[in-house]
Design an enzyme around this catalytic site. Structure first.
Site: not given
Ligand code: M6R
Length: 610
Positions: A2, A27, A74, A100-101, A483, A487, A490, A506, A605
């Site tokens: 949020c 956020r 969120w 937020n929290g 990675e 990508k 997500e 395996h 994010k």
């Molecule tokens: O801000 P941070 O690097 O601590 O965030 C960690 C993860 O939440 C962040 O990398 C997340 O996996 C991204 N959406 C990846 O693209």
């Protein structure tokens, strides 16, 4: 997660708040709301969906007033709908609050308030807090004191902003575990979850720490500890330009951020190497180099993409500096009573510097006496401030939910730390100089790859309809495989798994058929021939293969269905290059599927909740 924002001054707050919310949308973006005092009357407008939906509503409602608070959500407690969206009114309708929290003891508070005659309309934890403030405001109300008293009863995390009909000249704020910053203007002041929301209005900011409470008026502010001691906090000048947080002509932030990588990498490396001595010079680690180099063990902890960078770091530190490394998910580390002693160094990597799990793990490592270092992008963020020392990656604001330029800059910083440590140990000056030359040449090599964006797009088109993907790499390229898969998952919602290439036999090999593409990260390194063997195995089972390969590799083209070439660099830096085609491929597939690249479903994010 949020995002919250607040304004008090002599202008109409509505457009300022909407603008701020748009900048905070990364956020959370399932619902949004504004609360404004309009000619003495508190009014709230909320909308399910994106801030743009709220904006239309606010425009047609004509909401207007010089003090207001806003929220983009969120969902944690309660589904995303208008009732659960913030701000929340207290039952009396006098007080409104954005949060937020998570209020962990909200059900106990709610039960208490119900026993006092309060009624609730939403399913949120936040409504318990606004009513508790209202409860403490029953008789002669001092909003600041009522918020303070209420927060003393709260367990959980919060960044809050509170407005009262009876004190329309102030916004009361407090922070614990969720970020909050005050922006100082001329005859106007701001609050926000982060500086992105207010940077176009002011560059003078004050960061609140946990268990701090305060208020802003249009020409003043006050900050105290929750136990009521007045604080004199430092005013910081932020070094950020509005261009950095706009799309600058790109269709999406993600594409802009991928394309920015030559520049973000230059910013990460600038002034941090000395070629004549073959060393790295990291201002943030001065005074800590010996302790770091003499660590019995380095633990690197992070989440998501930052965790993948940590895996690259493990390979680099062990291989070049000879220091044993363990990599831990922050979410696991914080709860499993890790064995850490004072000779260990624990490095936390985080783009946002606000990830709740990483921050909690950091606090645990500190409690156990380890040296705690941060590798962080957002300057002044909670993780940066809580670390003993650290290195900023200086990648610039990353707005797209899918992390791209932060990943490559994190690896750049890990490479610089590796160089620092290796030169304190066995690495020769000549080897150090070779690495520095490779570092300096890297941005141009990234540019080379980006020039092939159209080719990468056309290759991506062949895979856009796949339902599952496998990403395989060995050694330092295994984290790149992870990675690449993340990508794609997500932003394209395509199931993808990353594996060490040799592990394919395996289990995952059972999945391979003509409908399951496999992406091989296969530059010509020590295990190249073995990776070619793995490609043969996939081809023998009718699998489609996309290879990320060296520019001079002609052999792999005869095996793979599609090949994307990358220039050669020092082995240490290869992940920075091999990941870029994978970032672009995920981007193009998501666009081809018509998906919201910058705000994928269910994600935010910055994960500031557990
Ligand atoms: O801000 P941070 O690097 O601590 O965030 C960690 C993860 O939440 C962040 O990398 C997340 O996996 C991204 N959406 C990846 O693209």
């Amino acid at each position: 997660m949020c995002g919250i924002v607040g304004y008090i001054g002599d202008k109409n707050s509505a457009p300022i708040l909407i603008n701020g919310l748009k900048r905070l949308e990364y956020r959370g973006y399932d619902s949004a709301g504004l609360g404004i005092i309009e000619e003495g009357t508190p009014r709230i407008v909320k909308a399910k969906g994106k801030v743009s939906v709220l904006e239309n509503k606010v425009d047609s409602d004509g909401l207007h007033g010089e003090v207001g608070i806003g929220h983009t959500r969120w969902a944690t407690h309660g589904i995303p709908n208008e009732i659960n969206a913030h701000p929340h009114f207290s039952m009396s309708g006098k007080i409104m609050l954005v949060h937020n929290g998570i209020i962990e003891n909200y059900s106990v508070l709610k039960e208490f308030l119900i026993s006092k005659g309060y009624e609730f309309v939403s399913e949120t934890d936040t409504e318990a807090l606004v009513n508790l403030i209202d409860y403490y405001c029953k008789e002669e109300c001092d909003l600041f004191e009522a918020v303070r008293k209420a927060l003393l009863k709260v367990d959980g995390t919060y960044g809050i902003a509170v407005l009262s009909k009876d004190e329309p000249d102030k916004i009361v704020i407090a922070k614990n575990g969720s970020p909050l910053v005050i922006g100082l203007g001329e005859k106007e002041n701001y609050i926000a979850s982060d500086v992105n929301a207010i940077v176009e209005y002011t560059k003078r900011v004050i960061y609140l720490e946990d268990k701090e409470i305060g208020y802003i008026t249009s020409n003043d502010y006050l900050i105290k500890t929750l136990d009521n001691h007045k604080l004199n906090k430092e005013v910081n000048e932020i070094d950020m330009d509005i261009d950095e947080i706009t799309k600058s002509g790109y269709d999406h932030f993600m594409l802009k951020e991928i394309m920015e990588q030559p520049e973000s990498l230059r910013n990460t490396m600038r002034g941090r190497t000395v070629l004549s001595e073959g060393i790295a010079k990291l201002g943030g680690l001065i005074g800590y180099e010996e302790r770091l180099a003499n660590s019995k063990r380095i633990i690197i902890s992070a989440c998501g993409t930052s965790w993948h960078a940590a895996l690259v770091g493990e390979y680099l530190f062990e291989n070049y500096a000879g220091i044993p490394v363990e990599v831990e998910y922050a979410s696991e580390f914080r709860y499993r009573n890790p064995i850490i002693d004072k000779d260990d160094t624990v490095i936390f990597i985080s783009q946002s510097g606000e990830t709740a799990d990483t921050l909690a793990a950091l606090k645990e490592a500190k409690r156990k006496g380890a040296l705690v270092l941060g590798i962080v992008n957002v300057v002044g963020s909670s993780i940066a401030r809580a670390s003993d020392a650290g290195v900023y990656i200086h990648a610039g604001p990353e707005i797209g939910v899918a992390s791209t330029k932060a990943f490559t800059s994190q690896i750049m910083v890990l490479s610089l730390i590796t160089l620092l440590l290796a030169r304190m140990k066995n690495m020769s000056v000549v080897q150090g100089q070779e690495i520095i030359k490779a570092i300096e040449a890297l941005p141009e090599k990234v540019e080379e790859i980006l020039k092939h964006n159209e080719l990468i797009k056309s290759v991506s088109a062949h895979f856009a309809d796949a339902k599952n993907f496998l990403y395989l790499g060995r050694g330092i390229h295994f984290p790149v495989a992870l990675e690449g898969a993340l990508k794609l998952k997500e932003i394209s919602y395509i199931h993808a798994e990353g594996y060490p290439a040799a592990e394919m036999k395996h289990g995952p090999i059972a999945l391979i058929d003509e409908n399951m593409p496999t992406v091989f990260i296969a530059p010509q390194d020590a295990v190249y021939e073995k990776v070619l063997g793995n490609i043969e195995e996939v081809k023998a089972r009718d699998g489609k293969v996309l290879a990320i390969a060296d520019e001079n590799d002609t052999k792999i083209e005869t095996l793979a269905d599609y090949t994307l070439k990358i220039p050669r660099t020092h082995e240490m830096l290869m992940p920075i290059l091999t990941v870029i085609p994978l970032q672009l491929m995920a981007y193009h597939i998501a666009v081809m599927k018509g998906l919201n690249v910058d705000q994928p479903r269910n994600l935010a994010k910055s994960v500031t909740v557990e």
